[in-house]
Design an enzyme around this catalytic site. Structure first.
Site, PDB file in Angstrom:
ATOM      1  N   THR A 125      84.311 -13.625  67.096  1.00 30.80           N
ATOM      2  CA  THR A 125      85.253 -13.585  68.219  1.00 30.80           C
ATOM      3  C   THR A 125      85.690 -14.982  68.623  1.00 30.80           C
ATOM      4  OG1 THR A 125      85.353 -13.150  70.588  1.00 30.80           O
ATOM      5  CG2 THR A 125      83.171 -13.409  69.670  1.00 30.80           C
ATOM      6  N   TYR A 149      77.927 -12.995  75.646  1.00 24.84           N
ATOM      7  CA  TYR A 149      78.590 -12.287  74.543  1.00 24.84           C
ATOM      8  C   TYR A 149      78.959 -13.267  73.430  1.00 24.84           C
ATOM      9  CZ  TYR A 149      82.399 -10.097  71.952  1.00 24.84           C
ATOM     10  OH  TYR A 149      83.220  -9.634  70.946  1.00 24.84           O
TER      11      TYR A 149
HETATM   12  N1  LIG Z   1      88.066  -5.510  70.667  1.00 25.83           N
HETATM   13  C1  LIG Z   1      88.250  -6.819  70.630  1.00 25.83           C
HETATM   14  O1  LIG Z   1      89.228  -7.324  71.196  1.00 25.83           O
HETATM   15  C2  LIG Z   1      87.288  -7.707  69.894  1.00 25.83           C
HETATM   16  C3  LIG Z   1      87.539  -9.080  69.884  1.00 25.83           C
HETATM   17  C4  LIG Z   1      86.671  -9.910  69.184  1.00 25.83           C
HETATM   18  C5  LIG Z   1      85.594  -9.373  68.477  1.00 25.83           C
HETATM   19  N2  LIG Z   1      85.354  -8.035  68.508  1.00 25.83           N
HETATM   20  C6  LIG Z   1      84.190  -7.511  67.762  1.00 25.83           C
HETATM   21  O2  LIG Z   1      84.600  -6.439  66.930  1.00 25.83           O
HETATM   22  C7  LIG Z   1      83.551  -5.492  66.803  1.00 25.83           C
HETATM   23  C8  LIG Z   1      84.095  -4.105  67.083  1.00 25.83           C
HETATM   24  O3  LIG Z   1      84.636  -4.076  68.395  1.00 25.83           O
HETATM   25  P1  LIG Z   1      85.421  -2.814  68.953  1.00 25.83           P
HETATM   26  O4  LIG Z   1      86.462  -3.309  69.878  1.00 25.83           O
HETATM   27  O5  LIG Z   1      85.795  -1.922  67.829  1.00 25.83           O
HETATM   28  O6  LIG Z   1      84.285  -2.132  69.839  1.00 25.83           O
HETATM   29  P2  LIG Z   1      83.822  -0.627  69.928  1.00 25.83           P
HETATM   30  O7  LIG Z   1      82.855  -0.540  71.080  1.00 25.83           O
HETATM   31  O8  LIG Z   1      84.979   0.308  69.925  1.00 25.83           O
HETATM   32  O9  LIG Z   1      83.039  -0.432  68.558  1.00 25.83           O
HETATM   33  C9  LIG Z   1      81.679  -0.761  68.373  1.00 25.83           C
HETATM   34  C10 LIG Z   1      81.057   0.391  67.594  1.00 25.83           C
HETATM   35  O10 LIG Z   1      79.696   0.063  67.297  1.00 25.83           O
HETATM   36  C11 LIG Z   1      78.858   1.165  67.652  1.00 25.83           C
HETATM   37  N3  LIG Z   1      77.547   0.577  67.971  1.00 25.83           N
HETATM   38  C12 LIG Z   1      77.249  -0.297  68.962  1.00 25.83           C
HETATM   39  N4  LIG Z   1      75.946  -0.655  68.879  1.00 25.83           N
HETATM   40  C13 LIG Z   1      75.420   0.010  67.811  1.00 25.83           C
HETATM   41  C14 LIG Z   1      74.134   0.060  67.217  1.00 25.83           C
HETATM   42  N5  LIG Z   1      73.093  -0.651  67.710  1.00 25.83           N
HETATM   43  N6  LIG Z   1      73.946   0.840  66.132  1.00 25.83           N
HETATM   44  C15 LIG Z   1      74.976   1.576  65.629  1.00 25.83           C
HETATM   45  N7  LIG Z   1      76.209   1.576  66.142  1.00 25.83           N
HETATM   46  C16 LIG Z   1      76.431   0.799  67.221  1.00 25.83           C
HETATM   47  C17 LIG Z   1      79.571   1.843  68.808  1.00 25.83           C
HETATM   48  O11 LIG Z   1      79.214   3.201  68.973  1.00 25.83           O
HETATM   49  C18 LIG Z   1      81.032   1.685  68.399  1.00 25.83           C
HETATM   50  O12 LIG Z   1      81.453   2.754  67.583  1.00 25.83           O
HETATM   51  C19 LIG Z   1      82.447  -5.934  67.764  1.00 25.83           C
HETATM   52  O13 LIG Z   1      81.428  -6.569  67.009  1.00 25.83           O
HETATM   53  C20 LIG Z   1      83.146  -6.918  68.675  1.00 25.83           C
HETATM   54  O14 LIG Z   1      82.245  -7.899  69.159  1.00 25.83           O
HETATM   55  C21 LIG Z   1      86.184  -7.182  69.206  1.00 25.83           C
HETATM   56  O1  LIG Z   2      93.325  -5.597  83.785  1.00 29.21           O
HETATM   57  C1  LIG Z   2      93.553  -6.702  83.289  1.00 29.21           C
HETATM   58  C2  LIG Z   2      92.956  -7.096  82.066  1.00 29.21           C
HETATM   59  C3  LIG Z   2      93.221  -8.376  81.597  1.00 29.21           C
HETATM   60  N1  LIG Z   2      94.042  -9.222  82.272  1.00 29.21           N
HETATM   61  C4  LIG Z   2      94.309 -10.560  81.751  1.00 29.21           C
HETATM   62  O2  LIG Z   2      94.794 -10.420  80.434  1.00 29.21           O
HETATM   63  C5  LIG Z   2      94.313 -11.464  79.588  1.00 29.21           C
HETATM   64  C6  LIG Z   2      93.596 -10.847  78.411  1.00 29.21           C
HETATM   65  O3  LIG Z   2      92.415 -10.196  78.870  1.00 29.21           O
HETATM   66  P1  LIG Z   2      91.578  -9.159  77.974  1.00 29.21           P
HETATM   67  O4  LIG Z   2      92.498  -8.190  77.338  1.00 29.21           O
HETATM   68  O5  LIG Z   2      90.477  -8.632  78.830  1.00 29.21           O
HETATM   69  O6  LIG Z   2      91.001 -10.071  76.814  1.00 29.21           O
HETATM   70  P2  LIG Z   2      90.133 -11.406  76.865  1.00 29.21           P
HETATM   71  O7  LIG Z   2      89.403 -11.554  78.137  1.00 29.21           O
HETATM   72  O8  LIG Z   2      91.047 -12.530  76.471  1.00 29.21           O
HETATM   73  O9  LIG Z   2      89.028 -11.141  75.747  1.00 29.21           O
HETATM   74  C7  LIG Z   2      89.304 -10.441  74.525  1.00 29.21           C
HETATM   75  O10 LIG Z   2      89.589 -11.347  73.525  1.00 29.21           O
HETATM   76  C8  LIG Z   2      88.501 -12.189  73.180  1.00 29.21           C
HETATM   77  C9  LIG Z   2      88.959 -13.107  72.107  1.00 29.21           C
HETATM   78  O11 LIG Z   2      90.062 -13.867  72.527  1.00 29.21           O
HETATM   79  C10 LIG Z   2      87.346 -11.330  72.704  1.00 29.21           C
HETATM   80  O12 LIG Z   2      86.279 -12.134  72.393  1.00 29.21           O
HETATM   81  C11 LIG Z   2      86.952 -10.357  73.771  1.00 29.21           C
HETATM   82  O13 LIG Z   2      85.944  -9.498  73.253  1.00 29.21           O
HETATM   83  C12 LIG Z   2      88.127  -9.548  74.165  1.00 29.21           C
HETATM   84  O14 LIG Z   2      87.786  -8.722  75.278  1.00 29.21           O
HETATM   85  C13 LIG Z   2      93.403 -12.311  80.484  1.00 29.21           C
HETATM   86  O15 LIG Z   2      94.150 -13.379  80.988  1.00 29.21           O
HETATM   87  C14 LIG Z   2      93.053 -11.398  81.641  1.00 29.21           C
HETATM   88  O16 LIG Z   2      92.833 -12.079  82.842  1.00 29.21           O
HETATM   89  C15 LIG Z   2      94.646  -8.834  83.454  1.00 29.21           C
HETATM   90  O17 LIG Z   2      95.387  -9.603  84.067  1.00 29.21           O
HETATM   91  N2  LIG Z   2      94.376  -7.575  83.931  1.00 29.21           N
END
Ligand SMILES: NC(=O)c1ccc[n+]([C@@H]2O[C@H](COP(=O)([O-])OP(=O)(O)OC[C@H]3O[C@@H](n4cnc5c(N)ncnc54)[C@H](O)[C@@H]3O)[C@@H](O)[C@H]2O)c1
Ligand SMILES: O=c1ccn([C@@H]2O[C@H](COP(=O)(O)OP(=O)(O)O[C@H]3O[C@H](CO)[C@@H](O)[C@H](O)[C@H]3O)[C@@H](O)[C@H]2O)c(=O)[nH]1
Length: 333
Positions: A125, A149
């Site tokens: 991330t 995190y």
């Molecule tokens: N969504 C984002 O913006 C974002 C940004 C940066 C990194 N990531 C990373 O991407 C990955 C996926 O994120 P996501 O948004 O799809 O989240 P998500 O919560 O939708 O997916 C995570 C999945 O992992 C499963 N899980 C969690 N803990 C587990 C465990 N101990 N054993 C088995 N299954 C488990 C959950 O049930 C879920 O299906 C994460 O590692 C997250 O840190 C996400």
């Molecule tokens: O209800 C909301 C939600 C978000 N924001 C703003 O929107 C931007 C984006 O926020 P959000 O979508 O929550 O993403 P981030 O906080 O930037 O974090 C995301 O993006 C990161 C990487 O850039 C990942 O590590 C995190 O898991 C993921 O949640 C930020 O300025 C927030 O303050 C609002 O104003 N209102």
């Protein structure tokens, strides 16, 4: 007959019932690459997993389960998505985050080492960079996470690098910026109703499923005063994972790569784009800054294109919000 007898090796996708993991399972399936997933369904949904992919319901903290699945399904590579992802929750419950993101990753890596699995793609991330003073952020920027995190993910990165040097476990570490949107074919999307991501919340507010969007902070040192982020379409991100897997299977070296487009959009721009795409207003209120939000996070995004030959197909904010909104509409209110 076990799947291990099948001609083609399988990739083990941890967390494949989640938002990003399920898009990657669809991308793998579309590319004809066999997969199996382990998910404990803590935030994931069974329905997100393609019918052709075996879903083993269980926890990746169990080395026995990992070993059984790897052996039974003839696994040669791992894509590791399973984890806990809510930044404020990580501040309240840091040890739970170190357990699920770091300790469970250690169990997974050690199982890979024992069973001779040499290829791993890891979901990292932009949170590992913390609040960098310069944008765009390249991969050589010293990591400095500002919450548990980000720290829990950075520790896994370090374990991967050390295990690579000592045990030949090659990895592609993908540092995602702001992942958004949904499968253009409508097969999966972000389905956690309590998700905190901007585009998801804005779509929910537009559809009346939340009272309003709070815009967190309008006094940042940015052109319109709101925070800037590099939003990447989840399907482009899924394609990058397929390329990373093929790179490792070809014997390619370990890489750490940003996943973003290299340009950002402000919160106001996101809201305006959603209003243009939908033709409807987004109920929104101006709110104080959310603690811990850096003003700007934009990726330096050249390395992934150079090293993996990744060519994004959906680098447009209107396409991202259109697909996110279509998915949101498809969910039962
Ligand atoms: N969504 C984002 O913006 C974002 C940004 C940066 C990194 N990531 C990373 O991407 C990955 C996926 O994120 P996501 O948004 O799809 O989240 P998500 O919560 O939708 O997916 C995570 C999945 O992992 C499963 N899980 C969690 N803990 C587990 C465990 N101990 N054993 C088995 N299954 C488990 C959950 O049930 C879920 O299906 C994460 O590692 C997250 O840190 C996400
Ligand atoms: O209800 C909301 C939600 C978000 N924001 C703003 O929107 C931007 C984006 O926020 P959000 O979508 O929550 O993403 P981030 O906080 O930037 O974090 C995301 O993006 C990161 C990487 O850039 C990942 O590590 C995190 O898991 C993921 O949640 C930020 O300025 C927030 O303050 C609002 O104003 N209102």
């Amino acid at each position: 007959m076990s799947d291990a007898t099948a001609a083609s090796p399988r990739v083990l996708v941890t967390g494949g019932a989640g938002y990003i993991g399920s898009h990657v399972l669809h991308a793998l399936t579309d590319a004809g690459l066999p997969a199996v997933t382990i998910d404990n369904l803590s935030t994931g949904r069974r329905a997100a997993v393609p019918d052709t992919v075996p879903l083993v319901e269980g926890d990746i903290g169990s080395a026995d389960l990992l070993e059984r699945v790897i052996r039974e399904h003839g696994v040669d590579a791992v894509m590791h998505f399973a984890g806990s992802i809510v930044v404020p929750e990580s501040v309240e419950k840091p040890l739970a985050y170190y357990r699920n993101n770091t300790a469970n990753s250690l169990t997974l890596l050690d199982t890979c080492r024992r069973l001779g699995i040499g290829n791993l793609v890891f979901s990292s991330t932009a949170a590992v960079y913390g609040a960098p003073t310069r944008v765009p952020i390249d991969e050589d920027t010293p990591p400095a996470p500002i919450n548990p995190y980000g720290a829990s993910k950075l520790m896994t990165e370090q374990m991967l690098r050390d295990a690579g040097a000592a045990h030949g476990l090659r990895s592609v570490i993908l540092r995602y910026f702001n992942v958004a949107g949904a499968d253009p074919a409508g097969r999966t999307g972000q389905a956690t109703p309590t998700a905190t991501h901007l585009i998801k919340v804005a779509c929910q507010a537009l559809l009346g499923r939340r009272p309003a969007l709070s815009i967190f902070g309008t006094d940042y040192d940015t052109p319109d005063g709101t925070c800037i982020r590099d939003y990447i379409h989840v399907s482009d991100l899924a394609d990058a994972h397929v390329l990373a897997l093929l790179h490792l299977r070809r014997g390619g070296e370990s890489l750490t790569l940003n996943c973003g487009y290299g340009h950002g959009a402000s919160v106001h721009e996101v809201v305006r784009t959603l209003e243009e795409v939908s033709g409807e207003p987004v109920p929104a209120t101006l709110a104080p800054r959310r603690p811990g939000d850096p003003p700007q996070l934009v990726a330096a995004a050249d390395r992934i294109r150079e090293r993996l030959g990744w060519v994004p197909k959906r680098d447009r904010l209107d396409v991202i919000v259109r697909d996110a909104l279509a998915w949101e509409r498809s969910l039962a209110p």
